[in-house]
Design a protein around this motif. Structure first.
Motif, PDB file in Angstrom:
ATOM      1  N   ILE A 203       0.856  -1.191   0.000  1.00  0.00           N
ATOM      2  CA  ILE A 203       0.000   0.000   0.000  1.00  0.00           C
ATOM      3  C   ILE A 203       0.889   1.237   0.000  1.00  0.00           C
ATOM      4  O   ILE A 203       1.981   1.251   0.580  1.00  0.00           O
ATOM      5  N   GLN A 209      -3.579   2.867   4.508  1.00  0.00           N
ATOM      6  CA  GLN A 209      -4.753   3.582   3.999  1.00  0.00           C
ATOM      7  C   GLN A 209      -4.684   3.662   2.473  1.00  0.00           C
ATOM      8  O   GLN A 209      -3.609   3.591   1.886  1.00  0.00           O
ATOM      9  N   PHE A 210      -5.848   3.825   1.854  1.00  0.00           N
ATOM     10  CA  PHE A 210      -5.924   3.831   0.382  1.00  0.00           C
ATOM     11  C   PHE A 210      -6.272   5.220  -0.133  1.00  0.00           C
ATOM     12  O   PHE A 210      -7.293   5.428  -0.773  1.00  0.00           O
ATOM     13  N   THR A 213      -2.147   6.847  -4.983  1.00  0.00           N
ATOM     14  CA  THR A 213      -1.968   5.895  -6.070  1.00  0.00           C
ATOM     15  C   THR A 213      -0.714   5.052  -5.838  1.00  0.00           C
ATOM     16  O   THR A 213       0.157   5.417  -5.029  1.00  0.00           O
TER      17      THR A 213
END
Length: 259
Positions: A203, A209-210, A213
């Motif tokens: 990640i 966390q998303f 990019t």
């Protein structure tokens, strides 16, 4: 603001140059072949680092210190620089100290500033209940207390965070600022944070966390030294390269080959 000299670039350019000089010092024959060039390289590195002396501030805590932004970006003007930028300078300062110490004229200003930067950064890492350190791109102005969840921290992107930890690892190698337990906490940043999956998917924020990019992932192999403290780090990082980056960059290959 027109032309500017960024502390982060001064740090990341000069740290490997000074690391090269450290390597040279282990080979007397090669050092002799360099002759005056060795001293010239060291002199130029010191001059580059000195360009940022006017940005230095002591504090705010005891034995802490940081650089502020001056005549660079509006967002940084007069404020403490982000952790990754502070670390880059500290990384170079610490290697400068190591080289000059071995030459018999140790630059104690560089030593003291590198240690102060290390303390400043470490004191602003959040120790979460899962045993990992987490931090944002902009470090808090004041030291933080442990216990906050990783979800409450807007995690720095994994690429810049790899630079934020560079000074801490350099100091840890010499038994300064960072304890063995601190290295375990950083290792858990990997296995509990951005590499919490076991299938090689990483990640782009250290907290997992998303919000960014995959371009913000950077070179995950730079986190591999932490496998000495948390062995699972190796498997998580290697899985990424085997599954998703079979042709690493030169830097990635070098990091993967290191013991």
């Amino acid at each position: 603001r027109g032309r500017a000299i960024f502390a982060v670039h001064t740090g990341i350019i000069n740290a490997p140059i000074l690391d090269f000089l450290r390597l040279v010092q282990t080979n007397p024959a090669y050092k002799a072949g360099l002759g005056e060039e060795f001293d010239k390289i060291l002199e130029n590195a010191a001059a580059a680092l000195a360009e940022h002396d006017r940005q230095w501030h002591d504090g705010p805590g005891a034995n802490e210190g940081f650089y502020i932004g001056l005549d660079q970006e509006n967002a940084c003007e007069g404020k403490p620089l982000p952790g990754n930028r502070l670390s880059a300078m500290g990384w170079a300062l610490w290697y400068s100290w190591k080289v000059t110490e071995a030459e018999g004229h140790g630059n104690t200003v560089h030593r003291d500033r590198a240690l102060a930067l290390g303390r400043y950064i470490k004191n602003r890492l959040t120790l979460a209940p899962d045993g990992a350190y987490y931090w944002p791109y902009w470090l808090p102005l004041e030291p933080v207390e442990p216990g906050r969840s990783k979800e409450s921290v807007s995690g720095e992107d994994t690429s810049h965070a790899g630079l934020t930890k560079a000074l801490l690892l350099a100091l840890a190698a010499d038994g300064e600022v960072m304890t063995p337990d601190d290295l375990v906490h950083l290792g858990k940043t990997v296995v509990n944070g951005f590499a919490h999956r076991t299938d090689g998917i990483l990640i782009s924020q250290i907290t997992g966390q998303f919000k960014l990019t995959p371009a913000y992932l950077g070179e995950p192999a730079t986190w591999l030294p932490l496998a000495k403290s948390v062995p699972e780090v190796r498997d998580r990082i290697i899985a990424f390269y085997l599954n998703f980056r079979p042709e690493p960059s030169p830097l990635g290959i070098a990091q993967l080959l290191l013991p």
